[in-house]
Design a protein around this motif. Structure first.
Motif, PDB file in Angstrom:
ATOM      1  N   LYS A 130       0.819  -1.209   0.000  1.00  0.00           N
ATOM      2  CA  LYS A 130       0.000   0.000   0.000  1.00  0.00           C
ATOM      3  C   LYS A 130       0.854   1.260   0.000  1.00  0.00           C
ATOM      4  O   LYS A 130       0.522   2.255  -0.654  1.00  0.00           O
ATOM      5  N   THR A 131       1.967   1.223   0.730  1.00  0.00           N
ATOM      6  CA  THR A 131       2.839   2.395   0.803  1.00  0.00           C
ATOM      7  C   THR A 131       3.496   2.666  -0.549  1.00  0.00           C
ATOM      8  O   THR A 131       3.578   3.824  -0.991  1.00  0.00           O
ATOM      9  N   LEU A 132       3.964   1.633  -1.208  1.00  0.00           N
ATOM     10  CA  LEU A 132       4.576   1.806  -2.529  1.00  0.00           C
ATOM     11  C   LEU A 132       3.557   2.348  -3.532  1.00  0.00           C
ATOM     12  O   LEU A 132       3.894   3.191  -4.377  1.00  0.00           O
ATOM     13  N   THR A 133       2.317   1.882  -3.431  1.00  0.00           N
ATOM     14  CA  THR A 133       1.269   2.396  -4.310  1.00  0.00           C
ATOM     15  C   THR A 133       0.987   3.858  -4.031  1.00  0.00           C
ATOM     16  O   THR A 133       0.820   4.665  -4.964  1.00  0.00           O
ATOM     17  N   ALA A 134       0.959   4.227  -2.757  1.00  0.00           N
ATOM     18  CA  ALA A 134       0.719   5.627  -2.394  1.00  0.00           C
ATOM     19  C   ALA A 134       1.847   6.523  -2.890  1.00  0.00           C
ATOM     20  O   ALA A 134       1.613   7.652  -3.340  1.00  0.00           O
ATOM     21  N   ILE A 135       3.083   6.040  -2.836  1.00  0.00           N
ATOM     22  CA  ILE A 135       4.221   6.830  -3.330  1.00  0.00           C
ATOM     23  C   ILE A 135       4.108   7.066  -4.824  1.00  0.00           C
ATOM     24  O   ILE A 135       4.302   8.189  -5.322  1.00  0.00           O
ATOM     25  N   SER A 136       3.783   6.021  -5.573  1.00  0.00           N
ATOM     26  CA  SER A 136       3.669   6.161  -7.029  1.00  0.00           C
ATOM     27  C   SER A 136       2.517   7.082  -7.417  1.00  0.00           C
ATOM     28  O   SER A 136       2.611   7.819  -8.404  1.00  0.00           O
ATOM     29  N   ASN A 137       1.437   7.075  -6.630  1.00  0.00           N
ATOM     30  CA  ASN A 137       0.303   7.949  -6.936  1.00  0.00           C
ATOM     31  C   ASN A 137       0.566   9.394  -6.530  1.00  0.00           C
ATOM     32  O   ASN A 137       0.150  10.329  -7.222  1.00  0.00           O
ATOM     33  N   THR A 138       1.265   9.594  -5.431  1.00  0.00           N
ATOM     34  CA  THR A 138       1.496  10.945  -4.925  1.00  0.00           C
ATOM     35  C   THR A 138       2.507  11.696  -5.767  1.00  0.00           C
ATOM     36  O   THR A 138       2.343  12.888  -6.053  1.00  0.00           O
ATOM     37  N   PHE A 139       3.567  11.019  -6.188  1.00  0.00           N
ATOM     38  CA  PHE A 139       4.644  11.684  -6.890  1.00  0.00           C
ATOM     39  C   PHE A 139       4.646  11.340  -8.384  1.00  0.00           C
ATOM     40  O   PHE A 139       5.677  11.110  -8.986  1.00  0.00           O
ATOM     41  N   LYS A 140       3.422  11.296  -8.966  1.00  0.00           N
ATOM     42  CA  LYS A 140       3.348  10.950 -10.381  1.00  0.00           C
ATOM     43  C   LYS A 140       3.642  12.138 -11.283  1.00  0.00           C
ATOM     44  O   LYS A 140       3.881  11.966 -12.469  1.00  0.00           O
ATOM     45  N   THR A 141       3.654  13.387 -10.748  1.00  0.00           N
ATOM     46  CA  THR A 141       3.959  14.558 -11.558  1.00  0.00           C
ATOM     47  C   THR A 141       5.425  14.945 -11.357  1.00  0.00           C
ATOM     48  O   THR A 141       5.748  16.043 -10.933  1.00  0.00           O
ATOM     49  N   GLU A 142       6.326  14.037 -11.682  1.00  0.00           N
ATOM     50  CA  GLU A 142       7.742  14.262 -11.408  1.00  0.00           C
ATOM     51  C   GLU A 142       8.369  15.288 -12.343  1.00  0.00           C
ATOM     52  O   GLU A 142       9.384  15.879 -12.019  1.00  0.00           O
ATOM     53  N   VAL A 143       7.786  15.514 -13.522  1.00  0.00           N
ATOM     54  CA  VAL A 143       8.398  16.422 -14.479  1.00  0.00           C
ATOM     55  C   VAL A 143       8.084  17.880 -14.163  1.00  0.00           C
ATOM     56  O   VAL A 143       8.650  18.774 -14.751  1.00  0.00           O
ATOM     57  N   ALA A 144       7.163  18.127 -13.251  1.00  0.00           N
ATOM     58  CA  ALA A 144       6.780  19.490 -12.937  1.00  0.00           C
ATOM     59  C   ALA A 144       7.905  20.209 -12.202  1.00  0.00           C
ATOM     60  O   ALA A 144       8.604  19.632 -11.384  1.00  0.00           O
ATOM     61  N   GLU A 145       8.048  21.462 -12.503  1.00  0.00           N
ATOM     62  CA  GLU A 145       9.044  22.295 -11.839  1.00  0.00           C
ATOM     63  C   GLU A 145       8.330  23.267 -10.916  1.00  0.00           C
ATOM     64  O   GLU A 145       7.193  23.676 -11.164  1.00  0.00           O
ATOM     65  N   TYR A 146       9.009  23.643  -9.875  1.00  0.00           N
ATOM     66  CA  TYR A 146       8.413  24.537  -8.894  1.00  0.00           C
ATOM     67  C   TYR A 146       9.294  25.751  -8.725  1.00  0.00           C
ATOM     68  O   TYR A 146      10.508  25.646  -8.547  1.00  0.00           O
ATOM     69  N   GLU A 147       8.671  26.927  -8.779  1.00  0.00           N
ATOM     70  CA  GLU A 147       9.393  28.186  -8.619  1.00  0.00           C
ATOM     71  C   GLU A 147       8.869  28.911  -7.390  1.00  0.00           C
ATOM     72  O   GLU A 147       7.673  29.217  -7.302  1.00  0.00           O
ATOM     73  N   GLN A 148       9.732  29.161  -6.437  1.00  0.00           N
ATOM     74  CA  GLN A 148       9.335  29.806  -5.184  1.00  0.00           C
ATOM     75  C   GLN A 148       8.970  31.268  -5.432  1.00  0.00           C
ATOM     76  O   GLN A 148       9.716  32.006  -6.065  1.00  0.00           O
ATOM     77  N   TYR A 149       7.800  31.656  -4.946  1.00  0.00           N
ATOM     78  CA  TYR A 149       7.376  33.050  -5.094  1.00  0.00           C
ATOM     79  C   TYR A 149       8.102  33.921  -4.065  1.00  0.00           C
ATOM     80  O   TYR A 149       8.278  33.537  -2.915  1.00  0.00           O
ATOM     81  N   GLN A 150       8.490  35.092  -4.522  1.00  0.00           N
ATOM     82  CA  GLN A 150       9.229  36.000  -3.649  1.00  0.00           C
ATOM     83  C   GLN A 150       8.310  36.992  -2.941  1.00  0.00           C
ATOM     84  O   GLN A 150       8.748  37.708  -2.055  1.00  0.00           O
TER      85      GLN A 150
END
Length: 409
Positions: free
Chosen positions: A182-202
């Motif tokens: 169940k934990t491995l399944t939750a990890i794959s579902n939670t972090f499925k948007t790995e290509v997304a980039e995040y930019e911190q707002y100032q």
């Protein structure tokens, strides 16, 4: 919107409860009894019974005795089966952790078997209520009675298999494997948007606080993403999943070029899930913590089962290995691949220190734990091809080797 959110949480709890599936199956059996009675009284059923004398029950009292005996027997069987499940749950809570009960209660096979028993009882009672004393044997629902007998025979064989299945579900290997999966399944579902980039707002965003206290379990991704797209919002959560929040404390920042109305604020708050519990499906961290608790409980003086602790530790290491290169934090994008939602997550180092270090501190003098941890560090170092955590592994490996040498001397 708060009513809608509460209904969504209630719906999740209901479908995951032990009574949901048995209730659905019981209703299906009730519908089956109605259909069978219609067939019995139809021209087709009458013709079938009149042409085959062995399908007829000429004595209404005999039919009534069969139905009542089966109903009483299956009721006893159901009580015994429920008792077995309760004993298994109590044993799991006392020897492992009461947090593993959720995964055991949600076992679908147990629910199907219990539902079959209850459904057969409902079917028998429905048929029993229609049997009347009559001189015409064709009006007795003999087809329904014979089907009841077949269902009862299936229930007996199902009970035999149920006994074997329940004894296996309480085994440490089965519980640990279920939590790991169940934990491995939750990890794959939670972090499925790995290509997304995040930019911190100032710049500072608009803070939104929760109107009540509770554990932050996550959010309705689909609806919140829809709200963000329609209103051109970027939403940053201030805390990770499983965090405890106090009333009127900011849970998120909303970045927008315009103001936020009260109605929009209520819609955003309605998508946030605040309730108690540790559902692994929503948060993989809960699975890691449960594996750590099972290992620590196995090392306690009352149980003293280091072999089980090693099994749990190896499962935990396998889960943590999948977190080595998970894209952090959680970032959800819209259709144009623009980041809209951000939620901080626990990294590999944090989970390693939270889950593995307590096992080491509790069982570092046990040779089984020393060897298992040393082997785990070697495997994780091989998996860490980028050497991102080389210092952490080397430091921990040195502690294990140093303690082993002291024990040998």
């Amino acid at each position: 919107m708060n009513i809608k959110n509460n209904f969504r949480i209630l719906y999740t709890r209901v479908i995951n409860s032990i009574a949901f599936l048995p209730g659905i199956i019981a209703v299906c059996f009730l519908i089956l009894s109605i259909i069978m009675l219609e067939v019995d009284l139809s021209s087709f059923g009458t013709k079938l019974k009149s042409g085959n004398s062995w399908l007829q029950l000429k004595d209404a009292s005999t039919a009534r005795s069969i139905a009542s005996t089966i109903a009483a027997a299956l009721l006893s069987l159901t009580v015994f089966s429920f008792t077995m499940v309760m004993v298994v749950l109590n044993q799991a809570a006392s020897q492992m952790s009461n947090r593993v009960l959720t995964s055991m209660i949600q076992n679908r096979f147990q629910q199907v078997v219990l539902g079959y028993y209850i459904g057969t009882i409902v079917y028998a009672l429905a048929i029993l209520s229609t049997i009347r004393d009559t001189s015409d044997s064709i009006t007795i629902p003999s087809l329904s009675i014979y089907l009841l007998i077949i269902l009862t025979v299936i229930a007996v064989f199902l009970f035999i298999y149920f006994l074997d299945y329940v004894t296996k579900t309480v085994k440490y290997e089965t519980v640990i494997e279920r939590i790991e999966r169940k934990t491995l399944t939750a990890i794959s579902n939670t972090f499925k948007t790995e290509v997304a980039e995040y930019e911190q707002y100032q710049v500072a965003g608009i803070n939104i606080a929760m109107p009540q206290s509770g554990y932050f379990q996550g959010f309705d991704t689909e609806n919140l993403l829809k709200i963000a797209m329609e209103n051109n919002l970027v939403i940053h959560f201030c805390c990770k999943r499983s965090s405890f929040l106090l009333k009127d404390i900011a849970v998120m920042e909303v970045f927008t070029e315009s103001h936020i109305t009260t109605e929009m604020t209520e819609k955003i708050i309605a998508t946030v899930d605040l309730y108690n519990g540790q559902p692994i499906e929503l948060n993989a961290d809960y699975g890691c913590l449960q594996l750590s608790e099972v290992a620590i409980k196995a090392l306690s003086p009352g149980i003293n089962d280091p072999a089980t602790a090693v099994l749990s530790l190896n499962a935990l290491v396998n889960v943590l290995a999948s977190r080595l290169y998970s894209k952090l934090p959680e970032v959800y994008t819209d259709k144009e691949n623009m980041p809209r939602l951000y939620c901080p997550s626990s990294g590999f180092k944090e989970m390693f220190e939270t889950c593995v270090i307590p096992i080491w501190n509790y069982g570092k003098n046990d040779q089984f734990i020393q060897e298992a941890l040393l082997n785990a560090i070697v495997l994780l170092k091989q998996r860490d091809i980028k050497n991102s955590y080389e210092d952490l592994f080397d430091k921990f490996q040195f502690k294990i080797i140093e303690l082993k040498e002291k024990n040998i001397v």
